[in-house]
Scaffold this motif. Structure first.
Motif, PDB file in Angstrom:
ATOM      1  N   ALA A 133      -4.537   3.590   1.572  1.00  0.00           N
ATOM      2  CA  ALA A 133      -4.963   4.553   0.547  1.00  0.00           C
ATOM      3  C   ALA A 133      -5.710   5.730   1.162  1.00  0.00           C
ATOM      4  O   ALA A 133      -5.786   6.802   0.553  1.00  0.00           O
ATOM      5  CB  ALA A 133      -5.844   3.857  -0.485  1.00  0.00           C
ATOM      6  N   ASP A 134      -6.267   5.553   2.372  1.00  0.00           N
ATOM      7  CA  ASP A 134      -7.051   6.598   3.023  1.00  0.00           C
ATOM      8  C   ASP A 134      -6.205   7.537   3.875  1.00  0.00           C
ATOM      9  O   ASP A 134      -6.726   8.480   4.468  1.00  0.00           O
ATOM     10  CB  ASP A 134      -8.142   5.941   3.892  1.00  0.00           C
ATOM     11  CG  ASP A 134      -9.223   6.927   4.288  1.00  0.00           C
ATOM     12  OD1 ASP A 134      -9.582   7.785   3.459  1.00  0.00           O
ATOM     13  OD2 ASP A 134      -9.709   6.848   5.434  1.00  0.00           O
ATOM     14  N   VAL A 135      -4.902   7.280   3.954  1.00  0.00           N
ATOM     15  CA  VAL A 135      -4.014   8.140   4.757  1.00  0.00           C
ATOM     16  C   VAL A 135      -3.996   9.545   4.164  1.00  0.00           C
ATOM     17  O   VAL A 135      -3.861   9.727   2.952  1.00  0.00           O
ATOM     18  CB  VAL A 135      -2.591   7.552   4.808  1.00  0.00           C
ATOM     19  CG1 VAL A 135      -1.646   8.513   5.516  1.00  0.00           C
ATOM     20  CG2 VAL A 135      -2.594   6.206   5.516  1.00  0.00           C
ATOM     21  N   ARG A 169       6.761   7.512  10.493  1.00  0.00           N
ATOM     22  CA  ARG A 169       5.574   7.828   9.690  1.00  0.00           C
ATOM     23  C   ARG A 169       4.586   6.669   9.704  1.00  0.00           C
ATOM     24  O   ARG A 169       3.375   6.879   9.785  1.00  0.00           O
ATOM     25  CB  ARG A 169       5.985   8.160   8.247  1.00  0.00           C
ATOM     26  CG  ARG A 169       6.745   9.463   8.109  1.00  0.00           C
ATOM     27  CD  ARG A 169       6.701   9.996   6.683  1.00  0.00           C
ATOM     28  NE  ARG A 169       7.212   9.044   5.709  1.00  0.00           N
ATOM     29  CZ  ARG A 169       8.488   8.950   5.357  1.00  0.00           C
ATOM     30  NH1 ARG A 169       9.395   9.740   5.931  1.00  0.00           N
ATOM     31  NH2 ARG A 169       8.875   8.078   4.448  1.00  0.00           N
ATOM     32  N   ILE A 170       5.109   5.449   9.642  1.00  0.00           N
ATOM     33  CA  ILE A 170       4.217   4.277   9.696  1.00  0.00           C
ATOM     34  C   ILE A 170       3.526   4.217  11.055  1.00  0.00           C
ATOM     35  O   ILE A 170       2.314   3.989  11.142  1.00  0.00           O
ATOM     36  CB  ILE A 170       5.017   2.989   9.431  1.00  0.00           C
ATOM     37  CG1 ILE A 170       5.527   2.978   7.988  1.00  0.00           C
ATOM     38  CG2 ILE A 170       4.154   1.763   9.703  1.00  0.00           C
ATOM     39  CD1 ILE A 170       6.440   1.809   7.677  1.00  0.00           C
ATOM     40  N   GLY A 193       0.792  -1.215   0.000  1.00  0.00           N
ATOM     41  CA  GLY A 193       0.000   0.000   0.000  1.00  0.00           C
ATOM     42  C   GLY A 193       0.828   1.270   0.000  1.00  0.00           C
ATOM     43  O   GLY A 193       0.406   2.289  -0.548  1.00  0.00           O
ATOM     44  N   MET A 194       2.011   1.223   0.613  1.00  0.00           N
ATOM     45  CA  MET A 194       2.845   2.424   0.701  1.00  0.00           C
ATOM     46  C   MET A 194       3.727   2.626  -0.527  1.00  0.00           C
ATOM     47  O   MET A 194       4.466   3.602  -0.597  1.00  0.00           O
ATOM     48  CB  MET A 194       3.700   2.361   1.970  1.00  0.00           C
ATOM     49  CG  MET A 194       2.883   2.420   3.248  1.00  0.00           C
ATOM     50  SD  MET A 194       3.901   2.443   4.735  1.00  0.00           S
ATOM     51  CE  MET A 194       4.703   4.035   4.578  1.00  0.00           C
ATOM     52  N   ALA A 236       4.521  15.195   8.286  1.00  0.00           N
ATOM     53  CA  ALA A 236       5.471  14.328   8.992  1.00  0.00           C
ATOM     54  C   ALA A 236       6.824  14.350   8.306  1.00  0.00           C
ATOM     55  O   ALA A 236       7.877  14.370   8.975  1.00  0.00           O
ATOM     56  CB  ALA A 236       4.911  12.906   9.055  1.00  0.00           C
ATOM     57  N   GLN A 237       6.836  14.358   6.978  1.00  0.00           N
ATOM     58  CA  GLN A 237       8.098  14.415   6.258  1.00  0.00           C
ATOM     59  C   GLN A 237       8.822  15.736   6.504  1.00  0.00           C
ATOM     60  O   GLN A 237      10.050  15.772   6.672  1.00  0.00           O
ATOM     61  CB  GLN A 237       7.853  14.220   4.761  1.00  0.00           C
ATOM     62  CG  GLN A 237       7.434  12.806   4.385  1.00  0.00           C
ATOM     63  CD  GLN A 237       7.092  12.690   2.907  1.00  0.00           C
ATOM     64  OE1 GLN A 237       6.809  13.687   2.242  1.00  0.00           O
ATOM     65  NE2 GLN A 237       7.098  11.470   2.395  1.00  0.00           N
ATOM     66  N   SER A 238       8.066  16.825   6.529  1.00  0.00           N
ATOM     67  CA  SER A 238       8.685  18.135   6.749  1.00  0.00           C
ATOM     68  C   SER A 238       9.277  18.252   8.150  1.00  0.00           C
ATOM     69  O   SER A 238      10.234  19.014   8.366  1.00  0.00           O
ATOM     70  CB  SER A 238       7.659  19.249   6.522  1.00  0.00           C
ATOM     71  OG  SER A 238       6.632  19.207   7.503  1.00  0.00           O
TER      72      SER A 238
END
Length: 278
Positions: free
Chosen positions: A164-166, A184-185, A104-105, A174-176
Motif C-alpha cells: 500500500a506504501d508503493v 514492476r514487482i 496487496g497488488m 514504470a508502466q510508461s
C-alpha cells in the motif's frame, strides 16, 4: 564576525554532544540491570519472601544451567526447538510474502479479503492446540501448525502495508517505460515492501519461538518446552528454572541475529544508514 560566530556555534554544538558521548555505554547499563535483577532474585529466597523450594536462588539456577550446557540431551532439546522454529518461520514467511503481494497488488482482492483477515488474525494460536493434537498428536507437526498460524499474520499484515506504501508515481512511470508485471514487482514494489517484510520477519521470529516452547510445554512435542514440563513434574525445580533461562537466552540470541540480518539486508535503506547507536 560571521565566521567567528559560526565557529562559536560549532564549538557549542560539539560541547553539547560531548557529555552524551562520555555517558555510560548502553551495554554497561544493560549488564548492570541484569546483575541487579540476579541480585534481587538471590535475595528473595534468602530473606524468606518466597520459599527456596519454589524459587531457588539465582546462583543455584545458574549452576544448574551450566551443568545443562554439558549434557547432550539439553542440546538435542535445543535442536528440536530450533528445528520447529526454523521450519515454521520459513513456511509462514514464504506463504505470507507471496500471498501478501498477490492480495496487496489487487484492489479487488484487498477489499474481498479484508474482513476475513481481520476476523482470523486475532484468533490466538493456542486456541488451535486441541485441533493440532487431534490432527498430529504430539509430533513436531503440531508445533509447526501453531507457529505457522501465528507468524503468518505478522508477515502478511506488514507486506500488505508495504504494498500500500508503493509510490503511485513510480508505478505509473514504470508502466510508461513498458515494464512487465514481473519487472514492476522486482524494481518498484519489492524495494518498498522489503523494509516492511523484514520488520514482519523479525517480529515473527520472536513469536515463532514463543509458540514452539508453548506447544512443547502443553502438547508434549520434543524440545525445551517438554524438558521444562518434565523437570517440573519430576521435582527438579532448579533444573526447571535453568531451562526457562535457556529459553530466554535463546530468544535474545534469535533477536540479535534477526536485527543483524535486517541491518545487512537493508543497508541501502535510509532508516538503517541513518541509524544512530545511543
Amino acid at each position: 564576525m560571521s565566521a567567528e560566530v559560526l565557529r562559536t556555534g560549532r564549538t557549542a554544538q560539539r560541547s553539547a554532544v560531548r557529555p552524551g558521548a562520555r555517558g555510560i555505554p548502553k551495554a554497561v547499563l544493560g549488564g548492570a540491570g541484569v546483575l541487579a535483577f540476579l541480585l534481587i532474585w538471590e535475595l528473595i529466597p534468602a530473606v524468606g519472601l518466597v520459599e527456596a523450594r519454589f524459587l531457588p536462588p539465582a546462583s543455584e539456577v545458574i549452576m544448574a544451567l551450566f551443568r545443562d550446557f554439558g549434557l547432550t540431551a539439553f542440546w538435542a532439546a535445543v535442536g528440536e526447538t530450533l528445528l520447529a522454529w526454523a521450519l515454521g518461520l520459513a513456511a509462514a514467511v514464504v506463504s505470507a510474502a507471496v500471498l501478501g503481494l498477490i492480495i496487496g497488488m489487487s484492489p479487488f482482492l484487498r477489499r474481498f479479503t479484508n474482513s476475513t483477515i481481520e476476523f482470523l488474525r486475532p484468533v490466538p494460536s493456542v486456541a488451535l492446540i486441541p485441533l493440532a493434537v487431534l490432527l498430529f498428536g504430539v509430533k513436531i507437526e503440531s508445533s509447526l501448525m501453531l507457529i505457522i498460524y501465528a507468524c503468518f499474520w505478522q508477515v502478511l499484515i506488514q507486506v500488505l502495508y508495504g504494498v500500500a506504501d508503493v509510490d503511485n508515481v513510480a508505478t505509473q512511470t514504470a508502466q510508461s517505460y513498458g515494464f512487465s508485471r514481473l519487472q514492476r514487482i522486482r524494481d518498484v514494489v519489492f524495494p518498498t515492501v522489503l523494509p516492511y517484510l523484514m520488520t514482519g520477519i523479525r517480529l515473527a521470529a520472536s513469536v515463532a519461538l514463543i509458540l514452539a516452547i508453548t506447544a512443547e510445554l502443553i502438547i508434549g512435542s520434543p524440545g525445551l518446552g517438554r524438558e521444562i514440563a518434565n523437570a517440573q513434574s519430576g521435582g527438579a525445580i532448579s533444573g526447571m528454572y535453568a531451562l526457562v533461562l535457556a529459553t530466554g537466552l535463546l530468544g535474545v540470541a534469535i533477536n540479535m541475529v534477526m536485527r543483524l540480518v535486517e541491518r545487512r539486508v537493508l543497508a541501502w535503506h535510509p532508516s538503517v544508514r541513518g541509524e544512530v547507536v545511543l
